[in-house]
Structures are given as structure tokens and as C-alpha cells.
Design a protein around this motif. Structure first.
Motif, PDB file in Angstrom:
ATOM      1  N   MET A 278       0.838  -1.154   0.133  1.00 47.59           N
ATOM      2  CA  MET A 278       0.214  -0.111  -0.317  1.00 47.59           C
ATOM      3  C   MET A 278       1.120   1.378   0.011  1.00 47.59           C
ATOM      4  N   ALA A 279       0.851   2.313  -0.547  1.00 50.68           N
ATOM      5  CA  ALA A 279       1.349   3.753  -0.369  1.00 50.68           C
ATOM      6  C   ALA A 279       0.074   4.587  -0.418  1.00 50.68           C
ATOM      7  N   LYS A 280       0.108   5.559   0.621  1.00 49.55           N
ATOM      8  CA  LYS A 280      -0.371   6.228   0.511  1.00 49.55           C
ATOM      9  C   LYS A 280      -0.551   7.730  -0.333  1.00 49.55           C
ATOM     10  N   ILE A 281      -1.456   8.428  -0.454  1.00 51.29           N
ATOM     11  CA  ILE A 281      -1.494   9.468  -1.199  1.00 51.29           C
ATOM     12  C   ILE A 281      -1.354  10.784  -0.476  1.00 51.29           C
ATOM     13  N   VAL A 282      -0.080  11.583  -0.083  1.00 58.58           N
ATOM     14  CA  VAL A 282      -0.246  12.313   0.875  1.00 58.58           C
ATOM     15  C   VAL A 282      -0.775  14.054   0.275  1.00 58.58           C
TER      16      VAL A 282
ATOM     17  N   PRO B  71       9.393   5.793  -0.253  1.00 55.28           N
ATOM     18  CA  PRO B  71      10.632   5.807   0.429  1.00 55.28           C
ATOM     19  C   PRO B  71      11.607   5.207   0.133  1.00 55.28           C
ATOM     20  N   ARG B  72      11.430   3.869  -0.864  1.00 56.21           N
ATOM     21  CA  ARG B  72      12.527   3.309  -1.490  1.00 56.21           C
ATOM     22  C   ARG B  72      12.551   4.140  -2.694  1.00 56.21           C
ATOM     23  N   ILE B  73      11.408   4.333  -2.893  1.00 59.51           N
ATOM     24  CA  ILE B  73      11.305   4.751  -4.524  1.00 59.51           C
ATOM     25  C   ILE B  73      12.100   6.267  -4.491  1.00 59.51           C
ATOM     26  N   ALA B  74      11.176   7.012  -3.801  1.00 63.36           N
ATOM     27  CA  ALA B  74      12.039   8.452  -3.256  1.00 63.36           C
ATOM     28  C   ALA B  74      13.970   8.175  -3.155  1.00 63.36           C
ATOM     29  N   LYS B  75      14.089   7.212  -2.828  1.00 65.29           N
ATOM     30  CA  LYS B  75      15.624   6.899  -2.561  1.00 65.29           C
ATOM     31  C   LYS B  75      16.429   6.734  -3.827  1.00 65.29           C
ATOM     32  N   LYS B  76      15.699   6.264  -4.608  1.00 58.50           N
ATOM     33  CA  LYS B  76      16.835   5.032  -6.038  1.00 58.50           C
ATOM     34  C   LYS B  76      15.780   6.044  -6.604  1.00 58.50           C
ATOM     35  N   ALA B  77      15.446   6.456  -7.435  1.00 59.75           N
ATOM     36  CA  ALA B  77      15.019   7.486  -8.513  1.00 59.75           C
ATOM     37  C   ALA B  77      15.835   8.544  -9.179  1.00 59.75           C
ATOM     38  N   LEU B  78      15.706   8.263 -10.819  1.00 57.65           N
ATOM     39  CA  LEU B  78      16.504   8.733 -11.568  1.00 57.65           C
ATOM     40  C   LEU B  78      15.427   9.585 -13.012  1.00 57.65           C
TER      41      LEU B  78
ATOM     42  N   LEU C   2       3.480   5.016 -15.066  1.00 58.87           N
ATOM     43  CA  LEU C   2       3.534   6.400 -14.924  1.00 58.87           C
ATOM     44  C   LEU C   2       5.015   7.095 -14.769  1.00 58.87           C
ATOM     45  N   THR C   3       5.382   7.939 -15.451  1.00 61.56           N
ATOM     46  CA  THR C   3       6.674   8.215 -15.745  1.00 61.56           C
ATOM     47  C   THR C   3       7.295   9.023 -13.659  1.00 61.56           C
ATOM     48  N   ILE C   4       7.874   9.003 -13.506  1.00 65.44           N
ATOM     49  CA  ILE C   4       7.823   9.471 -11.995  1.00 65.44           C
ATOM     50  C   ILE C   4       8.373  11.814 -12.179  1.00 65.44           C
ATOM     51  N   ALA C   5       7.433  12.338 -11.482  1.00 68.18           N
ATOM     52  CA  ALA C   5       7.715  13.409 -12.247  1.00 68.18           C
ATOM     53  C   ALA C   5       8.470  14.487 -11.327  1.00 68.18           C
ATOM     54  N   GLU C   6       8.544  13.786  -9.932  1.00 66.54           N
ATOM     55  CA  GLU C   6       9.574  14.771  -9.060  1.00 66.54           C
ATOM     56  C   GLU C   6       9.284  13.329  -7.863  1.00 66.54           C
ATOM     57  N   TYR C   7      10.505  13.724  -7.005  1.00 62.66           N
ATOM     58  CA  TYR C   7      11.048  11.966  -5.976  1.00 62.66           C
ATOM     59  C   TYR C   7      11.704  13.313  -5.151  1.00 62.66           C
ATOM     60  N   ASN C   8      10.952  12.386  -3.480  1.00 64.33           N
ATOM     61  CA  ASN C   8      11.518  14.226  -3.100  1.00 64.33           C
ATOM     62  C   ASN C   8      12.078  12.818  -1.216  1.00 64.33           C
ATOM     63  N   THR C   9      12.855  12.964  -1.466  1.00 59.98           N
ATOM     64  CA  THR C   9      14.071  11.974  -0.285  1.00 59.98           C
ATOM     65  C   THR C   9      14.235  12.319   0.597  1.00 59.98           C
ATOM     66  N   ALA C  10      13.877  12.984   1.238  1.00 61.58           N
ATOM     67  CA  ALA C  10      14.281  14.165   2.519  1.00 61.58           C
ATOM     68  C   ALA C  10      12.573  13.889   2.960  1.00 61.58           C
ATOM     69  N   ALA C  11      11.435  13.726   2.332  1.00 59.86           N
ATOM     70  CA  ALA C  11       9.749  13.101   2.703  1.00 59.86           C
ATOM     71  C   ALA C  11       9.559  12.478   2.140  1.00 59.86           C
ATOM     72  N   GLY C  12      10.493  11.524   2.081  1.00 60.21           N
ATOM     73  CA  GLY C  12       9.967   9.973   1.052  1.00 60.21           C
ATOM     74  C   GLY C  12       9.197   9.980   0.530  1.00 60.21           C
ATOM     75  N   THR C  13       8.807  10.809  -0.672  1.00 62.21           N
ATOM     76  CA  THR C  13       7.924  10.457  -1.984  1.00 62.21           C
ATOM     77  C   THR C  13       8.067  10.541  -3.792  1.00 62.21           C
ATOM     78  N   ALA C  14       7.016  10.567  -4.106  1.00 67.39           N
ATOM     79  CA  ALA C  14       7.029   9.823  -5.155  1.00 67.39           C
ATOM     80  C   ALA C  14       6.239  10.766  -6.367  1.00 67.39           C
ATOM     81  N   THR C  15       6.302  11.487  -7.111  1.00 64.92           N
ATOM     82  CA  THR C  15       4.858  12.246  -7.689  1.00 64.92           C
ATOM     83  C   THR C  15       4.970  12.386  -8.734  1.00 64.92           C
ATOM     84  N   VAL C  16       3.355  11.602  -9.912  1.00 62.80           N
ATOM     85  CA  VAL C  16       3.147  11.105 -10.462  1.00 62.80           C
ATOM     86  C   VAL C  16       2.370  12.255 -10.880  1.00 62.80           C
ATOM     87  N   ILE C  17       1.868  12.755 -12.225  1.00 62.58           N
ATOM     88  CA  ILE C  17       1.058  13.775 -12.981  1.00 62.58           C
ATOM     89  C   ILE C  17       1.078  13.130 -14.037  1.00 62.58           C
ATOM     90  N   PHE C  18      -0.833  12.997 -14.136  1.00 58.36           N
ATOM     91  CA  PHE C  18      -1.395  11.885 -15.217  1.00 58.36           C
ATOM     92  C   PHE C  18      -2.817  12.735 -15.950  1.00 58.36           C
TER      93      PHE C  18
END
Ligand code: NAD
Ligand code: FES
Length: 276
Positions: free
Chosen positions: A1-5, A22-29, A47-63
Motif C-alpha cells: 500500500m502507498a498513501k497519497i499525501v 521512501p524506497r522509490i524516492a531514494k533510488k529514482a532518477l 507513469l513516469t516519475i515527475a518528481e521525487y523527494n528523498t527527504a520526505a520519502g515521496t514520489a510524484t506522478v502527473i497523469f
């Protein structure tokens, strides 16, 4: 499960979801993507990752709401969960060593993915121009973010209601002819836009990367759904891409394969009441 923040409606058909991953945010390029599934009965969507925030442990998608599943996804709110959110998948974009000046070209929703590319190049100190094209002013999003991610921003609209009147390829050709000196172009958007961008740069011999968006199912190179032909060879966009040499891609085949499930998609939309 991944929570929408965080959930932001960027325009009537475009939604941003920031998801706890968090794991995606840490590794994504830049260039990599996720595959998500809303629930057990949901289809998988890449969906391509539009933004990732390692500190917050989040990944952002836009669709874009384009069918039954994306319509359901757009209805989710912050605090709700997505069953599967898997990634980062695919190869990160490879910038050839010694690249001196890049033009990143985004078309419509594809600008959400062009943005992290431009941002990463800009942060690395490589001069970058960003050309973003939209149908009209209402479709435009992220103008301030785009400005901050490049040296020169060019905005086009098809109807001339904002920015320059015309297509992204018009500005690209003009800038090349004016001596912009690009040695790499990265194009992300609708298939015709990537095809005509690659055709334009081929004339000038400028290396061009395109980010392909074929139908995907498993995202691991097993199902063959994302098969594309590049330079006469079969490639799987999920593991060999999604970035490929735009001068080598068989865009006609990609267009035909992307249309395979159009009838089923219409049927699914009719069942859910979504209008296409
Ligand atoms: P759109 O049709 O509104 O086009 C956006 C812009 O692209 C236009 O304003 C124009 O400047 C340019 N463009 C379009 N057709 C062109 C052509 N023939 N020649 C030159 N330039 C052209 O785009 P949209 O509806 O916002 O985008 C939706 C499409 O983008 C979907 O098909 C979606 O699958 C695709 N997409 C692709 C990616 C990717 O990774 N490549 C990511 C997200 C979305
Ligand atoms: Fe199945 Fe790429 S999505 S092989």
C-alpha cells in the motif's frame, strides 16, 4: 500500500499525486517510471516519475484522465491508499558525456516528465533550453517550475492564446536555425510530437532521445506488451527504455500498437460512465 499525501488538480483533466514511497524516492532518477494498481481488480498503469523527494520519502506522478482507470485514480484524495506503487522501473536517461547544450521539448502532459529532465540538467550546470507546448492556455501548468528548471523557457500554444502561436517543433527549428547550438534534444509528449521532433533534428544531425509510452503490463520484460522496434531491432520499453534514439524508432508501429485496445477502453469507459 502507498498513501497519497498530496493531490492537486492541475487543470480539468490533469492530476498530480504525491505518494508515500521512501524506497522509490531514494533510488529514482530522471526518466524512470512506476507501475501502479489502484486495487485488486485494477489494471496496471505505467507513469513516469515527475518528481521525487528523498527527504520526505515521496514520489510524484502527473497523469491525464484518459480512460476508466485514470478517471478512478483522479477521484482519489490525499490520505487514501493505492494498492501497488512499484518502481523505479526502466533505465534512467543517459546524458552522453561532454554534452554542451540540451534542448528539452515537452508536449502537453509530457511536459510533466520533461520538467525533471530539464531540472536535473540545469542542476548539473549543463545549459538547457526548455520548449513546452500546449493546446491552449487552460492546458498549461507548472509555468514557474519550468522557468526555474532551465536557462530559456519557450511556451507555445496551438491556438496562440498564450506564449508563441504554433507547435513546439516550430520553435525548435527556429532556435536551431538561429544557432542555439544544441548537441542533444530530449523530446517527451504525444507520439506525433516525438516523431516530428526527431524528423526535425535528423536534418541537423542532432542526437535526439525520445521517452516512449507504449502499452505496458508487467514492466519487467516478460509480457512483451511494450514491444517497440528501434533501429530494426525489437526492444522492450520497460527494461531497455523508456528512452530511445528518436532517429531509430519505428513510430508508425508504436502508433498502431498503442491503438490496439481502443475499443475495449471505450467499452470500459461506457461501463463506468466516463466520457471520452
Ligand atoms: P497534445 O496533443 O495537446 O499536444 C501537446 C503539444 O505537443 C502541442 O501543443 C504541440 O506543441 C505538440 N505537438 C502535438 N502534435 C504535434 C505534431 N504532430 N508535430 C509537432 N508538435 C506536436 O498533447 P496532450 O493531449 O497533452 O498529450 C497527451 C499525449 O501525451 C498522450 O498520447 C500521452 O500518451 C502522451 N504522453 C506521453 C508521455 C511520454 O512518456 N512520452 C508522457 C505523458 C503523456
Ligand atoms: Fe511487459 Fe515491458 S511491460 S515486457
Amino acid at each position: 500500500m502507498a498513501k497519497i499525501v498530496r493531490r492537486v488538480s492541475l487543470n480539468p483533466i490533469l492530476t498530480l499525486l504525491e505518494v508515500e514511497a521512501p524506497r522509490i524516492a531514494k533510488k529514482a532518477l530522471p526518466g524512470q517510471f512506476v507501475i501502479l494498481r489502484i486495487d485488486e481488480r485494477g489494471e496496471r498503469i505505467p507513469l513516469t516519475i515527475a518528481e521525487y523527494n528523498t527527504a520526505a520519502g515521496t514520489a510524484t506522478v502527473i497523469f491525464q484522465t484518459a480512460g476508466a482507470t485514470t478517471a478512478r485514480l483522479a477521484e482519489l484524495e490525499a490520505g487514501q491508499d493505492i494498492l501497488d506503487f512499484v518502481g523505479p522501473l526502466g533505465k534512467p536517461t543517459e546524458i552522453p558525456e561532454g554534452t554542451k547544450k540540451v534542448c528539452v521539448v515537452g508536449g502537453g502532459v509530457g511536459c510533466a516528465i520533461a520538467y525533471p529532465q530539464a531540472k536535473a540538467l540545469h542542476a548539473a550546470g549543463i545549459p538547457v533550453d526548455l520548449i513546452v507546448g500546449f493546446r491552449n492556455k487552460d492546458a498549461l501548468f507548472f509555468e514557474e517550475e519550468f522557468k526555474a528548471a532551465c536557462d530559456n523557457l519557450f511556451i507555445t500554444t496551438d491556438d496562440g492564446g498564450y506564449g508563441e502561436h504554433g507547435l513546439v517543433t516550430d520553435v525548435l527549428k527556429r532556435e536551431i536555425n538561429n544557432g542555439a547550438g544544441y548537441d542533444l534534444v530530449i523530446a517527451i509528449g504525444p507520439v506525433p510530437m516525438m516523431k516530428f521532433t526527431a524528423l526535425a533534428t535528423k536534418e541537423y544531425g542532432i542526437k535526439t532521445l525520445v521517452s516512449l509510452n507504449p502499452i505496458m503490463v508487467d514492466g519487467t520484460g516478460m509480457c512483451g506488451g511494450c514491444r517497440v522496434t528501434v533501429g530494426g531491432e525489437t526492444k522492450f520499453a520497460c527494461v531497455d527504455g523508456p528512452d530511445f534514439d528518436g532517429h531509430q524508432v519505428d513510430f508508425e508501429e508504436l502508433t498502431n500498437r498503442n491503438a490496439i485496445y481502443r475499443e475495449q477502453e471505450k467499452h470500459a469507459c461506457n461501463l463506468t460512465g466516463e466520457v471520452r
